[in-house]
Structures are given as structure tokens and as C-alpha cells.
Write a protein that holds these residues in place. Structure first.
Motif, PDB file in Angstrom:
ATOM      1  N   VAL A  14      21.342  -7.565  36.857  1.00 38.40           N
ATOM      2  CA  VAL A  14      22.454  -6.729  36.366  1.00 38.40           C
ATOM      3  C   VAL A  14      22.056  -6.049  35.060  1.00 38.40           C
ATOM      4  O   VAL A  14      22.294  -4.855  34.870  1.00 38.40           O
ATOM      5  N   TYR A  15      21.408  -6.804  34.154  1.00 36.54           N
ATOM      6  CA  TYR A  15      20.960  -6.204  32.897  1.00 36.54           C
ATOM      7  C   TYR A  15      19.939  -5.093  33.156  1.00 36.54           C
ATOM      8  O   TYR A  15      20.022  -4.017  32.550  1.00 36.54           O
ATOM      9  N   ALA A  16      19.000  -5.342  34.044  1.00 35.39           N
ATOM     10  CA  ALA A  16      17.992  -4.325  34.367  1.00 35.39           C
ATOM     11  C   ALA A  16      18.643  -3.058  34.914  1.00 35.39           C
ATOM     12  O   ALA A  16      18.247  -1.938  34.557  1.00 35.39           O
ATOM     13  N   LEU A  17      19.643  -3.217  35.740  1.00 30.99           N
ATOM     14  CA  LEU A  17      20.362  -2.071  36.293  1.00 30.99           C
ATOM     15  C   LEU A  17      21.120  -1.315  35.194  1.00 30.99           C
ATOM     16  O   LEU A  17      21.061  -0.078  35.138  1.00 30.99           O
ATOM     17  N   ILE A  18      21.793  -2.049  34.330  1.00 32.40           N
ATOM     18  CA  ILE A  18      22.495  -1.406  33.209  1.00 32.40           C
ATOM     19  C   ILE A  18      21.501  -0.666  32.331  1.00 32.40           C
ATOM     20  O   ILE A  18      21.752   0.456  31.894  1.00 32.40           O
ATOM     21  N   TYR A  19      20.353  -1.294  32.074  1.00 31.26           N
ATOM     22  CA  TYR A  19      19.337  -0.658  31.237  1.00 31.26           C
ATOM     23  C   TYR A  19      18.869   0.650  31.866  1.00 31.26           C
ATOM     24  O   TYR A  19      18.787   1.676  31.209  1.00 31.26           O
ATOM     25  N   LYS A  20      18.576   0.589  33.146  1.00 33.71           N
ATOM     26  CA  LYS A  20      18.060   1.771  33.838  1.00 33.71           C
ATOM     27  C   LYS A  20      19.091   2.895  33.882  1.00 33.71           C
ATOM     28  O   LYS A  20      18.748   4.064  33.664  1.00 33.71           O
ATOM     29  N   LEU A  21      20.342   2.561  34.163  1.00 32.15           N
ATOM     30  CA  LEU A  21      21.367   3.587  34.343  1.00 32.15           C
ATOM     31  C   LEU A  21      21.964   4.104  33.035  1.00 32.15           C
ATOM     32  O   LEU A  21      22.333   5.277  32.959  1.00 32.15           O
ATOM     33  N   ARG A  22      22.090   3.248  32.014  1.00 34.92           N
ATOM     34  CA  ARG A  22      22.818   3.672  30.822  1.00 34.92           C
ATOM     35  C   ARG A  22      22.124   3.372  29.508  1.00 34.92           C
ATOM     36  O   ARG A  22      22.169   4.175  28.594  1.00 34.92           O
ATOM     37  N   LEU A  23      21.518   2.205  29.406  1.00 36.34           N
ATOM     38  CA  LEU A  23      21.058   1.726  28.106  1.00 36.34           C
ATOM     39  C   LEU A  23      19.856   2.476  27.567  1.00 36.34           C
ATOM     40  O   LEU A  23      19.751   2.687  26.357  1.00 36.34           O
ATOM     41  N   LYS A  24      18.962   2.914  28.432  1.00 36.81           N
ATOM     42  CA  LYS A  24      17.755   3.589  27.940  1.00 36.81           C
ATOM     43  C   LYS A  24      18.066   4.943  27.300  1.00 36.81           C
ATOM     44  O   LYS A  24      17.262   5.478  26.568  1.00 36.81           O
ATOM     45  N   LYS A  25      19.279   5.460  27.530  1.00 31.82           N
ATOM     46  CA  LYS A  25      19.687   6.728  26.922  1.00 31.82           C
ATOM     47  C   LYS A  25      20.085   6.560  25.457  1.00 31.82           C
ATOM     48  O   LYS A  25      20.191   7.536  24.737  1.00 31.82           O
ATOM     49  N   HIS A  26      20.317   5.325  25.040  1.00 33.64           N
ATOM     50  CA  HIS A  26      20.770   5.052  23.673  1.00 33.64           C
ATOM     51  C   HIS A  26      19.584   4.761  22.762  1.00 33.64           C
ATOM     52  O   HIS A  26      18.483   4.455  23.216  1.00 33.64           O
ATOM     53  N   ASP A  27      19.849   4.805  21.453  1.00 35.21           N
ATOM     54  CA  ASP A  27      18.810   4.499  20.481  1.00 35.21           C
ATOM     55  C   ASP A  27      18.542   2.995  20.431  1.00 35.21           C
ATOM     56  O   ASP A  27      19.269   2.192  21.015  1.00 35.21           O
ATOM     57  N   GLY A  28      17.492   2.636  19.710  1.00 31.84           N
ATOM     58  CA  GLY A  28      17.047   1.240  19.658  1.00 31.84           C
ATOM     59  C   GLY A  28      18.071   0.300  19.056  1.00 31.84           C
ATOM     60  O   GLY A  28      18.248  -0.818  19.537  1.00 31.84           O
ATOM     61  N   ARG A  29      18.773   0.737  18.009  1.00 29.80           N
ATOM     62  CA  ARG A  29      19.767  -0.135  17.365  1.00 29.80           C
ATOM     63  C   ARG A  29      20.890  -0.478  18.333  1.00 29.80           C
ATOM     64  O   ARG A  29      21.327  -1.597  18.394  1.00 29.80           O
ATOM     65  N   TYR A  30      21.326   0.496  19.124  1.00 37.63           N
ATOM     66  CA  TYR A  30      22.388   0.245  20.089  1.00 37.63           C
ATOM     67  C   TYR A  30      21.898  -0.726  21.161  1.00 37.63           C
ATOM     68  O   TYR A  30      22.620  -1.636  21.555  1.00 37.63           O
ATOM     69  N   ARG A  31      20.649  -0.539  21.606  1.00 38.29           N
ATOM     70  CA  ARG A  31      20.097  -1.440  22.622  1.00 38.29           C
ATOM     71  C   ARG A  31      20.024  -2.882  22.122  1.00 38.29           C
ATOM     72  O   ARG A  31      20.285  -3.820  22.863  1.00 38.29           O
ATOM     73  N   VAL A  32      19.695  -3.056  20.845  1.00 38.07           N
ATOM     74  CA  VAL A  32      19.630  -4.406  20.278  1.00 38.07           C
ATOM     75  C   VAL A  32      21.018  -5.040  20.260  1.00 38.07           C
ATOM     76  O   VAL A  32      21.194  -6.170  20.715  1.00 38.07           O
ATOM     77  N   TRP A  33      22.020  -4.311  19.757  1.00 38.32           N
ATOM     78  CA  TRP A  33      23.379  -4.848  19.705  1.00 38.32           C
ATOM     79  C   TRP A  33      23.914  -5.108  21.119  1.00 38.32           C
ATOM     80  O   TRP A  33      24.545  -6.131  21.368  1.00 38.32           O
ATOM     81  N   PHE A  34      23.636  -4.192  22.047  1.00 37.83           N
ATOM     82  CA  PHE A  34      24.108  -4.383  23.423  1.00 37.83           C
ATOM     83  C   PHE A  34      23.442  -5.605  24.053  1.00 37.83           C
ATOM     84  O   PHE A  34      24.101  -6.387  24.750  1.00 37.83           O
TER      85      PHE A  34
END
Length: 175
Positions: A14-34
Motif C-alpha cells: 500500500v505504501y509503495a502504491l501511494i508513493y508511486k501515485l502521489r508521494l513522489k510528486k512531493h518534496d523530500g520534507r513532505y515525504r519524510v513527514w508522510f
């Protein structure tokens, strides 16, 4: 043991899917908090719902008698561990109230509602497990709902109190 490995693999997928669909579009700080928030959610799921089980609805005809709809019933009756259960349910949702506003600007009302909704979903799944006579199930309890929601609100208050320090560490925290 295999069911837990499967459950964690499912959460990782589920995390990998979220990362692929939405998370990789965000900056690094957002990815860390998410990612911190997602790991927290996985821990809550592990404590409250795992191992995931498919149940036959109605297999337990006494399910309605097993849920607790009286707030703080265990505490009133002096059950062993009632106080610690109340405190732990509050502590369990502190990170939710703290981490939600790091991802997107949210006020106390939204954090309250999201904490209430998340806790209600957990209690509903626990009721379904009970209704379906799942092995090792936990009972749905209104006290858990109250204390989880209170924990989310307290976490938000802690976020607001620590926000000046967080802004020094991460200027991208929503204002």
C-alpha cells in the motif's frame, strides 16, 4: 506467523502504491513527514486490528452483548488494567494529532474529526471481528473511541506548543 508477514507485506505494498501515485510528486520534507505518519498508522493497525481476518458475519450471535456502549464502564467497575487501558488509548492517538498538521494545514476541529473517524473505523472493524467470531478478537468499546479522540486533540495541542521549534527545524511546516 505467516498471516502477520502477509499483513506487513500488504501494508508495504500500500505504501509503495501511494508513493508511486502521489508521494513522489512531493518534496523530500513532505515525504519524510508522510512516511512517519504512515509508519505510525501501521503501528496502530498492528496493535488494534492485526492479524487481518476474514469473518463470516453473524457467526457470533452474542456480538451486541460484547461491545461496550457505556463510557468508562471498566473503570467504574474497578476492572484490573482499566486505568492503564484508558491512558494507553489516549497515548496511542497523540502522534495522529501531532503529525496530521505537519502534512497539511489543519485546525483543532479537523484533527478532532479525523481522530474520531479513525477511531470509529477501528472500533467498527473490531465489532465486525467480534460479530464474525474471529479468533483473538478485541471488543469494540466506546471508551476507546473517547480516549483515542482525546489523544488526537492533545497531540494537536502538543504540535501547536512545539510549532516554533518545528518551524526552526523545518520551514515547510504548514502555517
Amino acid at each position: 506467523m505467516f498471516d502477520l508477514i502477509f499483513d506487513f507485506a500488504l501494508l508495504a505494498a500500500v505504501y509503495a502504491l501511494i508513493y508511486k501515485l502521489r508521494l513522489k510528486k512531493h518534496d523530500g520534507r513532505y515525504r519524510v513527514w508522510f512516511t512517519l505518519f504512515y509508519l505510525y498508522v501501521c503501528m496502530v493497525i498492528c496493535v488494534t486490528l492485526m492479524p487481518f481476518q476474514l469473518v463470516l458475519p453473524g457467526a457470533n450471535g452474542n456480538a451486541l452483548e460484547e461491545i461496550n456502549l457505556e463510557p468508562f464502564r471498566d473503570l467504574k467497575r474497578g476492572y484490573l488494567g482499566a486505568q492503564s487501558g484508558i491512558v494507553l488509548n489516549c497515548i496511542m492517538f497523540l502522534p495522529m494529532g501531532f503529525l496530521l498538521p505537519t502534512l497539511k494545514k489543519r485546525g483543532i476541529i479537523k484533527v478532532f474529526l479525523l481522530s474520531l473517524l479513525a477511531s470509529l473505523m477501528i472500533e467498527c472493524v473490531q465489532f465486525l471481528y467480534c460479530w464474525g467470531a474471529a479468533a483473538g478478537r478485541r471488543a469494540a468499546d466506546v471508551t476507546d473511541l473517547i480516549m483515542n479522540t482525546a489523544g488526537g486533540v492533545i497531540g494537536y495541542i502538543l504540535f501547536r506548543l512545539s510549532r516554533p521549534i518545528l518551524l526552526k527545524l523545518d520551514e515547510g511546516i504548514p502555517r
